[in-house]
Structures are given as structure tokens and as C-alpha cells.
Design an enzyme around this catalytic site. Structure first.
Site, PDB file in Angstrom:
ATOM      1  N   ASP A 471       0.833  -1.199   0.000  1.00  0.00           N
ATOM      2  CA  ASP A 471       0.000   0.000   0.000  1.00  0.00           C
ATOM      3  C   ASP A 471       0.868   1.250   0.000  1.00  0.00           C
ATOM      4  OD1 ASP A 471      -2.302   1.511   0.116  1.00  0.00           O
ATOM      5  OD2 ASP A 471      -3.115   0.510   1.886  1.00  0.00           O
ATOM      6  N   ASP A 539     -10.559   2.325  -3.346  1.00  0.00           N
ATOM      7  CA  ASP A 539     -11.130   2.105  -2.015  1.00  0.00           C
ATOM      8  C   ASP A 539     -12.645   2.158  -2.067  1.00  0.00           C
ATOM      9  OD1 ASP A 539      -8.740   1.729  -0.851  1.00  0.00           O
ATOM     10  OD2 ASP A 539      -8.647   3.649   0.194  1.00  0.00           O
TER      11      ASP A 539
HETATM   12  C1  DGJ Z   1      -5.836   1.961   1.850  1.00  0.00           C
HETATM   13  C2  DGJ Z   1      -6.173   0.751   1.016  1.00  0.00           C
HETATM   14  O1  DGJ Z   1      -6.612   1.149  -0.245  1.00  0.00           O
HETATM   15  C3  DGJ Z   1      -7.196  -0.080   1.760  1.00  0.00           C
HETATM   16  O2  DGJ Z   1      -7.586  -1.175   0.982  1.00  0.00           O
HETATM   17  C4  DGJ Z   1      -6.595  -0.543   3.064  1.00  0.00           C
HETATM   18  O3  DGJ Z   1      -5.522  -1.402   2.819  1.00  0.00           O
HETATM   19  C5  DGJ Z   1      -6.143   0.655   3.882  1.00  0.00           C
HETATM   20  N1  DGJ Z   1      -5.293   1.527   3.114  1.00  0.00           N
HETATM   21  C6  DGJ Z   1      -5.415   0.214   5.107  1.00  0.00           C
HETATM   22  O4  DGJ Z   1      -4.890   1.254   5.807  1.00  0.00           O
END
Ligand code: DGJ
Length: 771
Positions: A471, A539
Site C-alpha cells: 500500500d 477504495d
Molecule cells: C488503503 C487501502 O486502499 C485499503 O484497501 C486498506 O488497505 C487501507 N489503506 C489500510 O490502511
């Protein structure tokens, strides 16, 4: 294939030709890029009657017609008569900003050279490369590379600058690709957005002036994806001229498209020259990222399909795998422990999910997003038994194990930051700014790269981890690194450092699947796809929003790279309620997973989800390897997608808004043989009975109350069958548009009535009818 006719070069792919020619003055001129032509250099490529006009600069006193402004050029600089946007800017060894690169020689290489600091596309067996060597009279040399992928209809481009003078120079702009099309009446297609609304398609006509599609955020960005198409104004999804461009790079990028008053359209693709300078000492070399271009006469889908095939074959890690995953993020966020994870894993296993991915929160002092980033040791407050027993429990169930990391970042509340506060991007005079409570590690520093490599390889070598979700949750700021003298090198050096880390960690571990993520699709680009098999698209897991996001991604990226999860309803991003069937049908077009709390499902939902996963696995090969097309629809508020694989056609039909008394819907599959007979069958799916609201009282023999026992209990184990549709017809009929059954019109009910409503959808399978 590359054919050379004196100083004219013909780059030939199965369906395209690219012609360039060295002018009498040594400038590489662009002649043509489009449908494959005869291999004859005497064709009328350009308008040859260039008469000196009022405000042009003559390149040579005896040749009044030769002004650089009037030609298509393969590469351009400033100060010698071409006033369009240049691909090259530098403070040259003579201190001026004027450069004039002229032809010295060429070479044909029987392979594709790789870059030493940046990712490169793998070659195919027939890949040949044309290298044109140019020199400025100050001693600076430039190599233009064109690698020709014949079957794929791609040309990969990059530029290398060598300082062969004895003076320093400073590069200010080195684009990877210039294409001067002798064409106007064009549209540009780009993908824009933001967090949770990535890659929305934008198409508009090019008018005189310059259009820029760029990122300055340190990532390729969710705001302006690097993929760009330039298409004819009449071009449709299936037909017409279409050029596609993309860059193998994950940082600040720029595409400039300039239509000048003479009707030339210049396309430049490469590193963003904002926040970029690169001093080049005598004897040193600079390499640009690789840029890809393709051409198709089969419209926008033609370019997309070229990209899909190219990415699968030449970019994605060899043997890339796309397991069905369960990811705990939306179910638990930071609120989990060993027990909760194991109970999720048990249900995941009962659904035949393949990999359990433990998301954020397992390490350091990470009780929330305020602390812990940088410390990849287990969070013993949350997992007192440690990571090993948890992984063992998950693997004992028969699931593979995946782990979330965010290695480029640090929280100030972390052991790492306390020990090495100087390891973040920070200017000498300003407090560095936080995003999501975190700072960016300075990946220009070798010791930071080594630290990350050590942390990750230790994790991967200690635990049986088959999947990493990487991430990256903020854009960059405060660009400064003590490791460099010219601070405008930092954004690009950061990327070179990041690619080194990715090479070191994953290059030796081909069995580990990497899923890239940057707050969703903030870094969905070809640079990352050289390492990652797939990228978390957004997200935003709302299926309605995902239709727009995923449709945009398909313009450049194959379905297997688009990571989609079935999420809860109402959706945590939008609070919108969408049926389980549509949530699945949308996520089906990509690499599939689940993200909702699966310990909180009723028995009917469990059964449906299990069946859905079976269906996904049944067609996973089609999804990964099939030919994807965006289809026409005959009404607004519709999306229609198709996958063609070995004479089977999977078709998704989506309606975002129900309109009263709807006219008939048509589907327009493509690729069918006109003279063959086909059958179109809908996949069975359920309609939740709550969807019918008060209407239930009209059909049931008893009266039910809105909050009564019936509504509370029956939906837990019973739902209506959605329309069961079967159609038959020749390919010719279907290609012309197949009329689907009627939709619900507020009265009447039949088992084949389509009950779509808002955000309703159906998956169809089209197969050839055997005698
Ligand atoms: C952002 C990501 O896009 C999410 O899927 C998740 O992993 C969160 N970060 C976790 O902090």
C-alpha cells in the site's frame, strides 16, 4: 520488422507502419504512423510544397523551404525554428538552452535493450530495435530507440542522452516519445478522478493549443492516469482510427498533445519536466522511462485489446497468479485479534476462497493510522501469540496467507522515525507535511532502500507468505534529499530507488504474488505492473461507482490486473444498497475477492456467495485470457461488457437507473460468426424479496408488516429467482442487437421478466448451438 531504404526507415508490425526519414540536414522527420502500407518509401506521406512564409525561421540560407516548424519531427528541442512544445530541454555545455540534434548513424538490434534503472517490457521473439544516433555540436549524444513488436502492433520508445562533451550539462526535459501526426479532427481520451473515484473516462475534441495530462504528486496518481488515447472524432468503441499511449513509470508523468495551426498534432509522453532537473557530468548517461504506443483501426476497443495482450505477455510477472482472496480491511479495519481473523478465515475457507490477506494493523504499535508505519514487527497488543501461530492457523484451514505492508511510509510515532528522523523527505527549513498522519521515506537514500529490502525479505523468508498487498497512502511533498546536490532530481531518484527495492524483494521471489495499492488506484500504471500481478482499483467498493472506475481501467489495463472485491451493502463508501448479484457481477470483471464481514451473513447469502465463487473460478481462465470489449447499448444508464474466449462469450449487462415504462433493451455482442447459430442464457441469480416492498402484499395470500417477522426471517433463507432468460439466434441477428425480455413495469409478473431496478444487472453466456 524494420526495413531501411537509404535514410528512410520503415517499422512494420502486422497491422501498422511507422515511417521516419533523415532530412538532408540530418533531422529525423516523422512521415507516417497508421495502417500498414506498402514497403515503398516514395509514397506521398507529406505535403512537399513548403514555401517560406512570413514568420518562420529558415534552417539554411539556401533552402528557403526548410523550417523545422513545418515538419513532423521525431524529436524536438528549442531555439532552432520549431516553436511547438519540445520534447527536450537542457542547459547545454555551451550554457545555452538551444540544442540541435542531427543524425550520425543508425543500428538495427535483434533484441530490445533493457534499461538499467527502470522497468522495461520483455521482448518477443521477433522484436527488433532501431537505434538512431544523433549528436548536438556541443558533444551531447542522443539515442532514440524504437523496439518493434510485430504481432502485438506495438512500438516501444525510449531516449538515452550521453554527455560526450567535456562540460557539465543540466537536463530539464527528456520525453520518451514524440509523435507528430499529420492529422487534426481528433479527440483525446484520458482517465481522471480522485480518491475513491478513479479513472473516469473523459473524451473531448482537440482544438488548437496544448492539452496536458500530468501528475506532479509523486505517484502516477488517481487524478490523471498516464494512459492516453488520441482517436478520430468519428471513432467508436469498435471502429475507426485510434492511437494509444502509456508510460512504464509510476511517478510524475506528463503527456502533452498540441494541435498547431498547420494541422499537426504533436504527442509527447514522458517524465514530467516540472520538479525535474538532471545534471549530466561528462561521460554520464541518462535514460528515459519506456513509453508504449499502439495503433488500431478497430476503434477504442482495438487499442484497449492491444494493450491488454501486451501487458499480459510482456509486462506482468511471468506466471502471474490471481487467487480468489479474502481481505479483512472493510470487515474489521483496525479492530481485530487472532480469534476474529481465524473465524473470518474459517468462513472464507468454507467459501473455497484461496488466499487470506491480513490487511493493515498487524505490526508495530498500530492501534490506528497514527502510529506504527515503518516497524514491521508483529503488534503484540493485537496479536499476543504473534504472527506465526496466526499464519499456521490460517494455513491449517487450507488457505494461503497474504500480508499488507506500506513500506515507503513512516509514522512519527514509530521506532523507525525515533531512530532515523532524517530518513524522511524533508527540506532543511520547513516542517515536513503529513498525509494520513504519515511521512514519506526518502527512497533516494540507499540506506533507506536497504532497510526496506531487509524488512520485507525478512518477513518473506521467515513466514510462509504467498501474497503481499503493498500500500501507499499519500502523495509526496517536501522533496529534498541530502543525497543529491540538485534537489529537482528527487522525484525521479525516488522512483529509481523504489524500483530497485521492488527488484530486490520480488525479483528473487517469483512465487510471491504482489498486489499493488495506493489508497486504491493512486498508482495504477505500467511501471507497477512490471512487478505486481494486480492492483487494488479503488477504495470505493460500491458496485455502482465501480462500473465507472473499472470501465475506465479497461481502456488500458487487462481485467486480470483489476482487483475487485465483493463488499457489504449498504456500501461503506457510499451508503448505497446494491443486490448481492450486481455486487458480484461487477466484481466478476477482474481479479476477484471478498472484503465484507463474512461472519455476519445469513444462510442464503452464504449459499449465494459460495455459488458465485464457484462461478468465478469456472470462468477465471476466460477472464484472465479472454478478449475484453466494451459494448454499445441502446439507452443511457447502461454498461455492457463482454469477454470472448474460445468461442464462448460472457456478457455483463448493467443498469444504473431504472426509468419508468422502459423501452426494450438490446445487447450488442461482438465477434460472433454471422452464419452460426448461438444460444444466449442468463446465469441464475436471486432477487431479494425486500426489493418488492409493499408489492408483496399484492401477491402473498396474507398481509405482511414492514417490520414484521416475515420480513425479518424469510429473506434469511429465501429469495425469488431472477428472470431466467434464454434466447436463440444466428450470429447475424445477435450482432445486429438482441432484444432482451421486458423489464419490470410495475404490474404483472412472469418468471422471465427482468427485475433490474436501479443497479440491476445480468450475466449472460453465449455459446454456439451444436446440431
Ligand atoms: C488503503 C487501502 O486502499 C485499503 O484497501 C486498506 O488497505 C487501507 N489503506 C489500510 O490502511
Amino acid at each position: 520488422m524494420i526495413n531501411v531504404h537509404q535514410q528512410t526507415f520503415h517499422l512494420i508490425t502486422d497491422n501498422t507502419s511507422y515511417w521516419l526519414q533523415i532530412s538532408d540536414f540530418g533531422h529525423p522527420l516523422h512521415l507516417y504512423y497508421g495502417p500498414r502500407t506498402l514497403d515503398d518509401p516514395h509514397q506521398s506521406f507529406v505535403n512537399n510544397t513548403q514555401i517560406e512564409t512570413g514568420t518562420t525561421i529558415k534552417y539554411h540560407p539556401d533552402h528557403t523551404q526548410y523550417s523545422l516548424d513545418h515538419y513532423g519531427l521525431e524529436y524536438s528541442s528549442q531555439g532552432r525554428g520549431d516553436y511547438r512544445t519540445p520534447s527536450f530541454k537542457a542547459q547545454m555545455p555551451d550554457d545555452s538552452f538551444v540544442a540541435d540534434f542531427r543524425y550520425v548513424d543508425y543500428e538495427i538490434l535483434d533484441k530490445k535493450p533493457t534499461l538499467s534503472t527502470l522497468p522495461s517490457a520483455r521482448q518477443s521473439q521477433q522484436t527488433q530495435t532501431l537505434k538512431i544516433i544523433l549528436k548536438d555540436n556541443t558533444g551531447v549524444t542522443m539515442h532514440l530507440y524504437y523496439s518493434v513488436y510485430e504481432q502485438e502492433d506495438f512500438i516501444s520508445r525510449c531516449v538515452v542522452v550521453l554527455n560526450d562533451s567535456d562540460q557539465d550539462l543540466i537536463l530539464h526535459k527528456v520525453m520518451s516519445l514524440q509523435l507528430d501526426l499529420l492529422a487534426d479532427q481528433l479527440d483525446i481520451i484520458t482517465l481522471h478522478g480522485d480518491w475513491a473515484k478513479e479513472t473516469h473516462v473523459q473524451r473531448h475534441p482537440l482544438s488548437i493549443g496544448t492539452y496536458q495530462n500530468q501528475s506532479r504528486r509523486g505517484t502516477s496518481s488517481n487524478q490523471h492516469n498516464p494512459g492516453v488515447m488520441v482517436v478520430g472524432q468519428q471513432t467508436t468503441q469498435h471502429l475507426g482510427t485510434a492511437y494509444g499511449f502509456n508510460l512504464l513509470y509510476s511517478g510524475n508523468h506528463k503527456t502533452e498533445v498540441e494541435l498547431n495551426p498547420h494541422g499537426y498534432t504533436r504527442v509527447l509522453v514522458g517524465l514530467n519536466d516540472d520538479l525535474f532537473q538532471w545534471p549530466l557530468a561528462p561521460g554520464s548517461v541518462f535514460e528515459s522511462p519506456e513509453a508504449l504506443m499502439t495503433y488500431s483501426q478497430k476503434g477504442i476497443n482495438g487499442v484497449s485489446q492491444n494493450f491488454h495482450q501486451f501487458i499480459r505477455t510482456h509486462l506482468l510477472p511471468l506466471g502471474h497468479k490471481h487467487p480468489v482472496v479474502y481481505n479483512n480491511w472493510e470487515a474489521t479495519r483496525f479492530d481485530f485479534n487472532h480469534q476474529k481473523i481465524v473465524s473470518l478465515a474459517k468462513v472464507a475457507k468454507s467459501f473455497d476462497i484461496e488466499t487470506f490477506v491480513l490487511d493493515d494493523g498487524w505490526f508495530g504499535d498500530r492501534q490506528s493510522d497514527h502510529a506504527g508505519l515503518g516497524d514491521y514487527k508483529v503488534n503484540t497488543k493485537r496479536l499476543p501469540k504473534g504472527l506465526k501461530p496466526l499464519i499456521e492457523d490460517i494455513r491449517a484451514l487450507g488457505l494461503d496467507f497474504g500480508l499488507w505492508v506500506e513500506p515507503e511510509m513512516v509514522n512519527q510515532q514509530s521506532d523507525l522515525y525515533q531512530a532515523y528522523p532524517e530518513w524522511v523527505l524533508r527540506t532543511p527549513t520547513k516542517t515536513p507535511l503529513e498525509g494520513r498522519n504519515q511521512l514519506v521515506l526518502d527512497l533516494c537514500l540507499k540506506e533507506v532502500q536497504d532497510y526496506i529490502i531487509h524488512q520485507l525479505t525478512t518477513l518473506l523468508d521467515t513466514y510462509p507468505i504467498s501474497y503481499i498487498k503493498w500500500d501507499m497512502n499519500r502523495p509526496q511533498s517536501d522533496w529534498y534529499s541530502p543525497s543529491v546536490t540538485n534537489q529537482a532530481m528527487v522525484p525521479h531518484l525516488y522512483m529509481i530507488g523504489l524500483y530497485r527495492v521492488l527488484d530486490e524483494v520480488f525479483g528473487q521471489r517469483p512465487d510471491v504474488t504482489l498486489e499493488m495499492c495506493a489508497s486504491g488506484g493512486n498508482r495504477f500504471d505500467l511501471g507497477m505492473l512490471c512487478y505486481a500481478s494486480q492492483i487494488w482499483s479503488s477504495d470505493n467498493t460500491d458496485a455502482g461507482e465501480r462500473l465507472k472506475i473499472q470501465e475506465g481501467l479497461t481502456y488500458f489495463y487487462p481485467l486480470c490486473t483489476i482487483s475487485n472485491h465483493l463488499a457489504a451493502s449498504p456500501n461503506p463508501s457510499t451508503l448505497r444498497s446494491i443486490s448481492l448479484s450486481t455486487r458480484f457481477n461487477v466484481a466478476f470483471f477482474g481479479s476477484y475477492g471478498l472484503e465484507l464481514d463474512i461472519t455476519d451473513l445469513n444462510s442464503l447469502e452464504k449459499k449465494i456467495i459460495k455459488d458465485q465463487i464457484q462461478r468465478y473460478k469456472q470462468y477465471r481462465h476466460h477472464i484472465e485470457h479472454g478478449k475484453f470489449s466494451r459494448l454499445e447499448t441502446n439507452q443511457d444508464y447502461r454498461y455492457s461488457w463482454q469477454i470472448e474466449y474460445e468461442n464462448e462469450f460472457l456478457l455483463g449487462y448493467f443498469q444504473t437507473l431504472y426509468q419508468s415504462s422502459p423501452k426494450f433493451d438490446k445487447i450488442y455482442p461482438v465477434g460472433l460468426a454471422s452464419n452460426k447459430a448461438y444460444q444466449v442464457v442468463s446465469f441464475p441469480q436471486k432477487v431479494e424479496i425486500q426489493k418488492f416492498g409493499a408489492l408483496l402484499n399484492h401477491v402473498l395470500p396474507f398481509t405482511i408488516k414492514k417490520e414484521g417477522l416475515f420480513i425479518k426471517t424469510v429473506p434469511n433463507y429465501y429469495a425469488l429467482d431472477d428472470a431466467s432468460e434464454t434466447y436463440r439466434g444466428s450470429g447475424a441477428l445477435l450482432l445486429n442487437g438482441l432484444i432482451l425480455n421486458q423489464q419490470f413495469v410495475s404490474t404483472g409478473y412472469r418468471p422471465d421478466l427482468r427485475m433490474l431496478g436501479d443497479f440491476g444487472s445480468t450475466l449472460y453466456l453465449i455459446t454456439e448451438e451444436k446440431e
